[in-house]
Design an enzyme around this catalytic site. Structure first.
Site, PDB file in Angstrom:
ATOM      1  CG  HIS A 306      44.936  45.957  29.824  1.00 60.79           C
ATOM      2  ND1 HIS A 306      46.050  46.885  30.162  1.00 60.79           N
ATOM      3  CD2 HIS A 306      44.477  45.951  31.093  1.00 60.79           C
ATOM      4  CE1 HIS A 306      46.331  47.319  31.301  1.00 60.79           C
ATOM      5  NE2 HIS A 306      45.235  46.778  31.953  1.00 60.79           N
ATOM      6  CG  ASP A 364      39.009  44.718  34.996  1.00 64.84           C
ATOM      7  OD1 ASP A 364      39.236  44.531  36.080  1.00 64.84           O
ATOM      8  OD2 ASP A 364      39.697  45.222  33.981  1.00 64.84           O
TER       9      ASP A 364
END
Length: 429
Positions: A306, A364
């Site tokens: 991320h 996700d």
């Protein structure tokens, strides 16, 4: 705040700038007077080292894997709270009392219906329009249907607009889905909770009764909570930038929807699910791991790492548990996609390559599996993200409007084009 000073030297001249401290997180150098003092400004593409605003809403510590809404850890809120209670928290700064929450929930519930003329607005889109295209247009069009909540100088109108956006976004998203699959619109019901109402509007049909699964409703509520806000990301910054011009709230949120639509922002869970399906089975994982490690191979593992988190994404832990709950109820725990995801997660937490590069599973990684299992097509993944993030956008917009230091956004640039030159008549070129 601190009394510390940062010194900058340019061509032998020394300049001083105050160093400011927030309640938590890194200190910042206040360069608001940089251009006035030095004739220079900073160059920071993507604003990765620039604080654009002062905010008291959300805090992220990417190194520690921490996400706080108004000081509350996201893990606690996802486990013990609800999306509407979190919405109240983000909007108002504190958790509501029982009476305050009852009043807030009532207002949101009573605002879920759309103006009936908006049905015709939906019918203006092509039958195969992407749900995000419909949502972006419909949210922007709300300013044409709700004139009594567009004056940003009126605090009461700002509150009404906030409630309307939170309440009506699920209806807009559900209708966008229904329109894309050619099914009749399902109207909201006041006897259902926020997440249950959304699921019913998406999956019910007039021909038969639809019973909402509490497990699915809870899973959706967690997804909404985990995506409610995430500091000054691209879409939130877009909302703030649009709002800095004093645009109406519906236009500002529509700009956030448009920004979120980008695959580098809101489309990551769709890309992750597609990758898991491409891998297909656990025995093919080594092949794709090898490709991910190959610098000459353009393939990259989606759902890992991320831009902010350099540790395990705290939202991913909640999503992992929720995925098991959903798949267990549906009787698909042996789903090949989930098995691939579990094995990839195990490798990522043990393999030196992933550990050194801090490529931990992010939110996700599991959210796409959950939404797919519930029955949503991938085209709805970002739409659901937008629905959840609406409350964060509104909270950030509201905070910006109330900030006396707020100015219209005007980033500078490093110009590299042609210098001054004279116009040449077309006959002489």
């Amino acid at each position: 705040m601190t009394d510390r000073i940062a010194k900058l030297e340019i061509d032998g001249e020394s300049y001083e700038f105050p160093v400011l401290s927030g309640s938590v997180g890194p200190d910042v150098i206040d360069i608001r007077t940089l251009y006035a003092k030095t004739g220079h400004f900073t160059f920071d593409p993507g604003y990765t080292s620039t604080g654009s605003t002062e905010s008291a809403i959300t805090y992220i510590d990417g190194n520690q894997g921490t996400l706080l809404y108004r000081g509350y850890p996201i893990e606690q809120l996802a486990e013990k709270s609800s999306f509407l209670e979190v919405s109240y928290l983000l909007l108002n700064g504190e958790l509501p009392s029982k009476a305050e929450f009852a009043e807030f929930e009532e207002k949101i519930t009573r605002h879920t219906m759309l103006h009936e003329q908006m049905v015709k607005f939906f019918e203006g889109f092509r039958r195969d329009a992407h749900p995000m295209a419909i949502i972006c247009g419909a949210v922007g069009a709300m300013s044409a249907f709700y004139h009594d909540s567009t004056d940003i100088t009126d605090p009461k109108q700002r509150v009404i607009a906030s409630h309307r956006l939170i309440a009506k976004m699920p209806t807009i998203a559900a209708w966008a889905y229904k329109y894309s699959v050619g099914q009749p619109f399902i109207y909201p019901r006041n006897d259902l909770g926020f997440a249950a109402n959304f699921l019913r509007m998406c999956f019910a049909v007039p021909a038969e009764e639809y019973v909402v699964s509490p497990t699915m409703a809870r899973a959706m509520d967690r997804i909404f909570t985990l995506h409610a806000d995430h500091e000054q990301n691209a879409s939130t910054s877009t909302v703030r930038l649009a709002g800095s011009s004093h645009a109406n709230p519906f236009a500002c949120i529509a700009s956030g929807v448009a920004s979120l639509w980008g695959p580098a922002h809101g489309g990551a869970n769709e890309a992750c699910l597609n990758m898991l399906r491409e891998i297909g089975s656990v025995d093919r994982i080594p092949e794709f791991i090898a490709r991910a490690k190959d610098k000459n191979d353009p393939f990259r593992l989606m759902g890992f790492g991320h831009r902010v988190y350099k540790n395990f994404d705290p939202r991913a832990k909640v999503m992992q548990q929720t995925a098991h709950e959903v798949l267990s109820e549906l009787g698909v725990e042996n789903n090949p996609t989930l098995q691939v995801a579990q094995e990839l997660e195990r490798i990522a937490l043990e393999d030196d390559y992933f550990i050194e590069k801090k490529l931990y599973p992010n939110v996700d990684f599991y959210s796409g599996i959950i939404l797919d299992a519930i029955g949503f097509p991938t085209s709805m993944f970002t739409a659901i993200f937008a629905m959840a993030r609406t409350v964060g956008w509104i909270s950030q917009w509201k905070e910006m409007i109330d900030d006396p230091k707020q100015k219209i956004g005007r980033p500078r640039q490093l110009y590299t084009g042609a210098t001054t030159r004279d116009y040449t008549d077309i006959s002489d070129r």
